[in-house]
Design an enzyme around this catalytic site. Structure first.
Site, short mmCIF file in Angstrom:
data_model
loop_
_atom_site.label_atom_id
_atom_site.label_comp_id
_atom_site.label_asym_id
_atom_site.label_seq_id
_atom_site.Cartn_x
_atom_site.Cartn_y
_atom_site.Cartn_z
CB THR A 72 -0.93 0.01 1.22
OG1 THR A 72 -0.14 -0.15 2.40
CG2 THR A 72 -1.96 -1.10 1.14
CB THR A 142 4.26 1.39 10.13
OG1 THR A 142 5.40 1.97 10.77
CG2 THR A 142 4.13 -0.07 10.53
CB CYS A 143 -0.35 1.61 7.93
SG CYS A 143 -0.43 3.39 8.07
CE1 TYR A 144 -2.62 3.29 3.08
CE2 TYR A 144 -2.30 4.73 5.00
CZ TYR A 144 -3.14 4.03 4.14
OH TYR A 144 -4.49 4.05 4.34
#
Length: 388
Positions: A72, A142-144
């Site tokens: 992502t 971290t999430c992207y």
């Protein structure tokens, strides 16, 4: 509250539309009906008047979601066919503006400052079913974790694409001239020296806001023709300025009201949304816009009976100090004069040049009339009307 002889509601008119009993005419057809019968009888006869305009509307663009990548990405910068789009929204959302220009436009390389491809053309290409090169970069989280993403997209593959135009359908606009000794290049087109041409941009008697000068039926939730599909008025447009000089009939004599409009691009057509390149100015988007005016009473019938002879705009010199905000005005001309092909300014006979298309404006009004007459398009009652 005025005591009208004719009183209809949106619900009453919509029931007539659904049953096929509504009487629908275009704004041009309404002129003769009001002249012959007067506003009271016209209001009794007619339920809806349709309007239309097709012209460059620079304050236009689209919100696009292009779908998640693997891994992502939180796209902070986005390009579509190398036209920058604004990525500071969230993850894989962006907004592309009609006037943003291509970073490697070949015309700009030959003639600095000239562009033939921009955000408006990207929007038209998507509507035409073409594939567009998307490029996005992010700073990585971290999430992207992804920092770069590139792929071909089309309107069919995009999860979400909404035309979102902050300022459309100007209620009147300047007639532009140039009194200097050299040609000037403006968003109103090229203006030749010594008042050799006069450019204007309005459908006049067909223009939506001329037919409801005080916005009594137009506001949040008004259903409209937008780009060949169905859209909505969502707010007053930017630069909405109703406090201007008006005729006794209420029509403004210089730029006044504007509309903020939105609609699903997947229901639109490139016939009614066109990328535009304006010499010496840059890129824009020509937008087809039509608004149905419910004839709730004789007041609305009177407003929709307005003709080009009743509508005036100011003549503004774009050659002297326009960029400094102190351009001089040179009187007023009617839209009947402008559409005749020549006007008289400062004692000179001047050729007029329209930036808007009357052919397409008439077709939009006719299409909207057909939709309503067939019962496939109901009126949207506004939750509140625009500031007047």
């Amino acid at each position: 509250m005025k005591d009208f002889k004719v009183n209809k509601t949106y619900q009453t008119i919509n029931r007539k539309i659904q049953s096929g009993e509504a009487v629908v005419v275009t704004a041009e057809e309404m002129i003769g009906i009001v002249r012959e019968n007067g506003p009271v009888e016209a209001a009794q006869q007619v339920d809806v008047v349709t309007t239309g305009t097709f012209a460059p509307m620079c304050s236009s663009g689209a919100f696009i979601n292009f779908g998640h990548s693997v891994p992502t990405i939180k796209a902070s910068k986005v390009w579509l066919n190398n036209v920058p789009a604004y990525g500071g929204i969230a993850a894989v959302d962006c907004y592309i503006g009609a006037t943003e220009v291509c970073e490697d436009d070949p015309l700009n390389k030959v003639y600095p400052g000239e562009f033939n491809y921009g955000g408006g053309h990207v929007i038209e290409d998507l509507l035409a079913g073409k594939k567009v090169q998307l490029r996005a970069t992010g700073y990585g989280t971290t999430c992207y974790p992804n920092t770069r993403f590139e792929k071909k997209v089309s309107l069919e593959t995009l999860p979400y694409a909404v035309l979102c135009n902050p300022r459309n359908g100007y209620q009147n606009y300047n007639c532009a001239v140039n009194l200097t000794n050299k040609t000037v290049y403006t968003y109103m087109g090229a203006l030749k020296p010594k008042i050799a041409n006069a450019n204007y941009c309005s459908a006049g008697q067909l223009s939506p806001l001329f037919n409801d000068p005080y916005y009594k039926t137009i506001g949040l939730g008004t259903r409209i023709f937008l780009g060949g599909g169905i859209g909505y008025v969502t707010w007053a447009g930017t630069q909405h300025n109703p406090a201007v000089d008006r005729t006794p009939q209420g029509t403004p004599m210089k730029p006044a009201g504007t509309l903020f409009v939105m609609g699903d691009m997947k229901g639109m057509s490139p016939d009614w949304i066109k990328g535009v390149s304006i010499q010496g100015y840059g890129c824009s988007l020509a937008v087809g816009l039509g608004i149905p005016i419910p004839i709730l009473n004789e007041e609305m019938a009177g407003y929709t009976g307005v003709s080009d002879e009743d509508l005036f705009t100011q003549v503004v010199d774009y050659g002297h100090d326009y960029g400094n905000g102190i351009a001089k005005t040179y009187g007023r001309v009617s839209y009947a004069e402008l559409k005749s092909g020549v006007v008289t300014i400062e004692g000179e006979t001047v050729q007029t040049v329209p930036l808007s298309s009357m052919v397409k404006a008439r077709r939009i009004a006719d299409i909207l009339k057909e939709w309503i007459s067939e019962g496939t398009f109901l009126l949207g009652e506004p939750q509140f009307t625009l500031p007047s």
